[in-house]
Design a protein around this motif. Sequence first.
Motif, PDB file in Angstrom:
ATOM      1  N   HIS A  15     -79.619  21.512 -63.397  1.00  0.00           N
ATOM      2  CA  HIS A  15     -80.230  21.616 -62.057  1.00  0.00           C
ATOM      3  C   HIS A  15     -81.604  22.290 -62.145  1.00  0.00           C
ATOM      4  O   HIS A  15     -81.804  23.383 -61.653  1.00  0.00           O
ATOM      5  CB  HIS A  15     -79.312  22.406 -61.113  1.00  0.00           C
ATOM      6  CG  HIS A  15     -78.006  21.731 -60.880  1.00  0.00           C
ATOM      7  ND1 HIS A  15     -77.884  20.564 -60.171  1.00  0.00           N
ATOM      8  CD2 HIS A  15     -76.754  22.053 -61.302  1.00  0.00           C
ATOM      9  CE1 HIS A  15     -76.616  20.196 -60.135  1.00  0.00           C
ATOM     10  NE2 HIS A  15     -75.909  21.076 -60.828  1.00  0.00           N
ATOM     11  N   GLN A  16     -82.530  21.628 -62.801  1.00  0.00           N
ATOM     12  CA  GLN A  16     -83.876  22.179 -62.959  1.00  0.00           C
ATOM     13  C   GLN A  16     -84.725  21.831 -61.733  1.00  0.00           C
ATOM     14  O   GLN A  16     -84.683  20.690 -61.271  1.00  0.00           O
ATOM     15  CB  GLN A  16     -84.550  21.601 -64.217  1.00  0.00           C
ATOM     16  CG  GLN A  16     -83.920  22.070 -65.519  1.00  0.00           C
ATOM     17  CD  GLN A  16     -84.082  23.561 -65.745  1.00  0.00           C
ATOM     18  OE1 GLN A  16     -85.088  24.149 -65.356  1.00  0.00           O
ATOM     19  NE2 GLN A  16     -83.084  24.189 -66.343  1.00  0.00           N
ATOM     20  N   PRO A  17     -85.504  22.803 -61.200  1.00  0.00           N
ATOM     21  CA  PRO A  17     -86.384  22.472 -60.066  1.00  0.00           C
ATOM     22  C   PRO A  17     -87.464  21.479 -60.498  1.00  0.00           C
ATOM     23  O   PRO A  17     -87.870  21.453 -61.653  1.00  0.00           O
ATOM     24  CB  PRO A  17     -86.994  23.810 -59.664  1.00  0.00           C
ATOM     25  CG  PRO A  17     -86.827  24.703 -60.839  1.00  0.00           C
ATOM     26  CD  PRO A  17     -85.626  24.221 -61.592  1.00  0.00           C
ATOM     27  N   ILE A  18     -87.884  20.670 -59.586  1.00  0.00           N
ATOM     28  CA  ILE A  18     -88.917  19.661 -59.868  1.00  0.00           C
ATOM     29  C   ILE A  18     -90.271  20.237 -59.448  1.00  0.00           C
ATOM     30  O   ILE A  18     -90.437  20.701 -58.315  1.00  0.00           O
ATOM     31  CB  ILE A  18     -88.632  18.364 -59.074  1.00  0.00           C
ATOM     32  CG1 ILE A  18     -87.242  17.826 -59.445  1.00  0.00           C
ATOM     33  CG2 ILE A  18     -89.704  17.317 -59.312  1.00  0.00           C
ATOM     34  CD1 ILE A  18     -86.655  16.896 -58.417  1.00  0.00           C
ATOM     35  N   ASN A  19     -91.257  20.201 -60.342  1.00  0.00           N
ATOM     36  CA  ASN A  19     -92.617  20.632 -59.999  1.00  0.00           C
ATOM     37  C   ASN A  19     -93.327  19.456 -59.326  1.00  0.00           C
ATOM     38  O   ASN A  19     -93.965  18.648 -59.965  1.00  0.00           O
ATOM     39  CB  ASN A  19     -93.384  21.078 -61.242  1.00  0.00           C
ATOM     40  CG  ASN A  19     -92.957  22.479 -61.650  1.00  0.00           C
ATOM     41  OD1 ASN A  19     -92.706  23.320 -60.784  1.00  0.00           O
ATOM     42  ND2 ASN A  19     -92.845  22.713 -62.941  1.00  0.00           N
ATOM     43  N   SER A  20     -93.168  19.378 -58.026  1.00  0.00           N
ATOM     44  CA  SER A  20     -93.661  18.210 -57.292  1.00  0.00           C
ATOM     45  C   SER A  20     -95.018  18.488 -56.660  1.00  0.00           C
ATOM     46  O   SER A  20     -95.545  19.591 -56.716  1.00  0.00           O
ATOM     47  CB  SER A  20     -92.661  17.863 -56.196  1.00  0.00           C
ATOM     48  OG  SER A  20     -92.557  18.965 -55.315  1.00  0.00           O
TER      49      SER A  20
END
Length: 394
Positions: free
Chosen positions: A4-9
């Motif tokens: 569950h890695q955050p997305i660098n959007s």
Amino acid sequence: FSSHQPINSTEKACMLRPLEAPFRYLFGPGPSNVPPRILAAGGRPIIGHMHSEMFGIMNDIKKGIQYAFQTSNNMTLAMSGSGHTAMECAVFNIVEPGESVLVAINGIWGERVAEIAERMGAKVHTLFKTPGGHFTNAEIEQALAKHKPVLFFLAHGESSSGLVHPVDGVGDICHKYNCLLLVDSVASLGAAPLLMDQQNIDILYTGSQKALNAPPGTAPISFSERACHKMFNRKTKPVSYLLDMTHLSNYWGNDGKPERKYHHTGPVSGFFALRESLAILAEMGLENSWSHHTEVAEYLWKGLEDLGLKLFIKDKDLRLPSVTTIAIPEGYDWKELLAYIMKHHQIEFTGGLGPSVGMVLRIGLMGYNCNKANAAMALAALEDALKQCRKSKA
């Protein structure tokens, strides 16, 4: 966890840029520019909304509103929200489903109140005039006799048309028909004379962001004893929990109970700013504020007429000193004029609102913004726009 890695959007990327907000001269119908003293008050460290010091500040706000409204009503407080919050609070608490309500519509604010009352199940009757029109006491009495409402709404400062509505005698007529008088003074408070107790107004509200010059987000309101009697002897609970005056009257220490209970978290910084704005009004004095707004408005009106423009409200005594409406000059695209003034002068004027769209341009000079230097700046910007924006051939 590792899956569950955050997305660098791109959403995150835009938040890494610093906040930018331009400086503009807010010479529209509100919000107004906020003076440094009120900005500083809002920037003080937060305290808890249930701390004794906060209750002290809320008590000061109550006294400041009583002075601004010219009332001794105990049931005086500030809503956590803009003027619409106070509008809904008044209708939701006073009116029960199926009851008759009479609304004077001569601009957008009557339209809004009629819709609010309709949504909560009231039987809504309307008195209607086109923008700029006003109602005689005889017309009001005739409608009260016919519809027998529990509540009659009137906008004192109809900012969509620039009209300040006469209030003298209306409260007496309402009481003759066992009806409560609700008045909107969002655009007029501090700029045009209004005396809640003397004029027999049962519910009066305003907003923080006009002549009071605080940031938008708080809304002073006051209820007479007659209004309280109706409000606290209901058969049904108001449709809104947040705006329920049985809870709000306790939160503001108005119900006589020794302890204030948690209801909602009030806008602490907003209350700091509102207290300071009411202090500034008290220091200046209401009568001085009224005469100052009139003097600057008259200077602006003369300047507009000198430019060959027509004021939308013909009768000088019915013009709202805080918001001036100009009939759109013939042959011009009003949106083009406003865009030019914003781009080249960093000044906000606006067009109409609701039923007055396409009929008027609006210039607001309120409180801190209300001075002849600003009026002169507004006139110069308008003169420049009239020269530079092309007239249509039509």
